[in-house]
Design an enzyme around this catalytic site. Structure first.
Site: not given
Length: 502
Positions: A196, A249-251, A272, A307, A405
């Site tokens: 994706k 991507g994001s947490t 990650e 990141c 972030e």
């Protein structure tokens, strides 16, 4: 005058190539371009100009089901999963050659999609992706199995086996490059994939899937379904026939994927996630100017959309004022400009919407701290997705912006007085992806780096990484590692075959 004319010729050349580029936004499923079953399309625009470059097909549950089915069929057929490592190596090497043959096209797709400078996408990102397919092609052929010690009359074989169908979800900041960090080792290990890509930057990964078939990968081994994370990402996370997910991507999304895995089939995960990396400048740094130059790079490169960006800079008080002046000077080298100018240092942010979010953070910094450089939003090419590199001081280390972030060209600079204070401030976030430090003392380098909670600690440089070293984080930056031979461990596992002879 000659240099100016040459520069203009280069800009015109890239603009001409961009104007002639035909961009296909359809998914690649079972080796072919197909229309999305959802019948939903998204007008994909170039953030640097606002111009529509394609109509991206947005996949739905049906498209994910079709892609997973194609991947499962291809995997079970064994033409890839049970073939020799040498054959997989040859295919990956051919894929690398095909990427290099179309490196300008790959570079343009990423630049037009998300605004990064063409000078980086054409000389670093696309060639780097090709090199990484070669790295994993060579690595998998040289991987060895084990024959451990067993009792007399028995032999045990320990082999590393592919996991099956892998879902891969990647971000928009390095579209081709970060996708390659996951696709290359997953393919090398013998898996079948459903990727994706981000809605913001799908096109280079779609082209890659086409070239994989041309390189000799069986149809269905590499499928790509663009779409929203809430639809395609969730469908992969919940799918009962996906064996593992690789994600960057994001947490927040990483946490959702953990829930999906637990709710569905307990699929494996390599995540990650977010970062808020620190950069510590000690007064015994041997070259403060080099530290400032590298610190600007670590905070502003790729528009700060990194990141592991070293956006929290802690400076020992005796050199604080001098370093700050050097950093302000270094920031001049990162002024935004036309992404199709090969000399542009930073391009546009991925969208005006994202630029709005970064701008809100800058306004918060303006209210609570001091902006000593930047803090402006130039209009370029009719787009408001550009932001000047911004340096902020006078924000305490526990301020929200030290924890959040920002993902834009914003650096927070804070003084400290003791080594212990620097370590405490550096570790004072939920993240643990990367950290940097500058010192002339080898003893301090070892002592401090051992206490920094980060997957990578760079000493006398920033954000160091390479093909041969693992990349990933601790705490809420996730788990699992990209890059190096250790990435193969994400996409395979050990199998013991015990043979008893007596």
């Amino acid at each position: 005058m000659t240099d100016t004319l040459s520069q203009q010729t280069t800009i015109d050349s890239w603009h001409d190539k961009a104007s002639r580029l035909s961009i296909d936004g359809r998914p690649v499923i079972n080796g072919a371009r197909v229309d999305a079953l959802s019948d939903e399309t998204h007008p994909k625009t170039n953030p640097a100009t606002g111009e529509t470059i394609s109509h991206l097909h947005l996949g739905g549950q049906g498209d994910v089901d079709a892609a997973v089915s194609a991947a499962r069929t291809a995997y079970e057929a064994g033409e890839w999963s049970r073939t020799s490592a040498t054959h997989r190596r040859e295919v990956l090497l051919r894929l690398a050659d095909l990427i290099e043959a179309r490196v300008d096209e790959f570079a343009l797709l990423d630049t037009l999609d998300m605004g990064k400078p063409i000078g980086e996408s054409s000389t670093i990102d696309a060639p780097g992706a090709a090199a990484l397919y070669r790295f994993y092609g060579e690595a998998i052929e040289k991987a060895t199995d084990e024959i451990p010690v067993t009792p007399e009359g028995s032999t045990a074989l320990v082999t590393r086996e592919p996991l099956g169908v892998i879902g891969i979800i990647v971000p928009w900041n390095y579209p081709l490059e970060i996708a390659t960090w996951k696709i290359a080792p997953a393919l090398a290990a013998g898996n079948a994939l459903v990727v994706k890509p981000p809605v913001e930057a799908s096109h280079s990964i779609l082209l890659l899937a086409e070239l994989a078939v041309e390189a000799g990968a069986p149809a269905g081994i590499l499928n790509v379904v663009p779409g929203r994370g809430s639809v395609v990402g969730k469908a992969l996370g919940m799918h009962m026939d996906v064996d593992m997910l690789g994600f960057t991507g994001s947490t927040e999304v990483a946490m959702q994927l953990q829930q999906y895995a637990g709710t569905s089939n307990m699929k494996r995960l390599a995540l990650e996630a977010g970062g808020k990396s620190s950069n510590i400048i000690f007064a015994d740094c041997d070259d403060l100017e080099a530290a400032a130059n590298k610190s600007a790079f670590g905070a502003f490169y790729n528009q700060g959309e990194v990141c592991s960006a070293n956006s929290r800079i802690f400076v020992e008080r005796p050199v604080y004022e001098k370093f700050l002046e050097l950093l302000k000077t270094a920031a001049e080298e990162f002024q935004p400009g036309d992404p199709l100018d090969a000399d542009t240092a930073i391009g546009s942010l991925v969208s005006e919407k994202h630029a709005d979010q970064v701008w809100e953070c800058i306004e918060e910094a303006r209210a609570d701290g001091t902006i000593v450089k930047g803090g402006s939003r130039p209009g370029i090419n009719g787009s408001r997705a550009f932001i000047d590199p911004t340096i902020v001081t006078d924000l305490p280390a526990d301020h929200r912006l030290h924890q959040h972030e920002i993902f834009g060209p914003v650096a927070l600079v804070t003084p400290f007085d003791t080594e212990e204070e620097a370590i405490e401030k550096a570790n004072g976030t939920p993240y643990g992806l990367a950290a940097s430090m500058w010192t002339g003392s080898m003893a301090r380098a070892h002592r401090v780096s051992s206490r920094l909670v980060a997957g990578t600690v760079s000493v006398n440089t920033v954000d160091a990484l390479g093909f041969t070293t693992p990349f990933g984080g601790f705490k809420q930056s996730g788990f699992g590692r990209d890059l190096s031979v250790h990435a193969l461990e994400n996409y395979s596992d050990f199998k013991t075959t015990w043979l008893q002879w007596g």
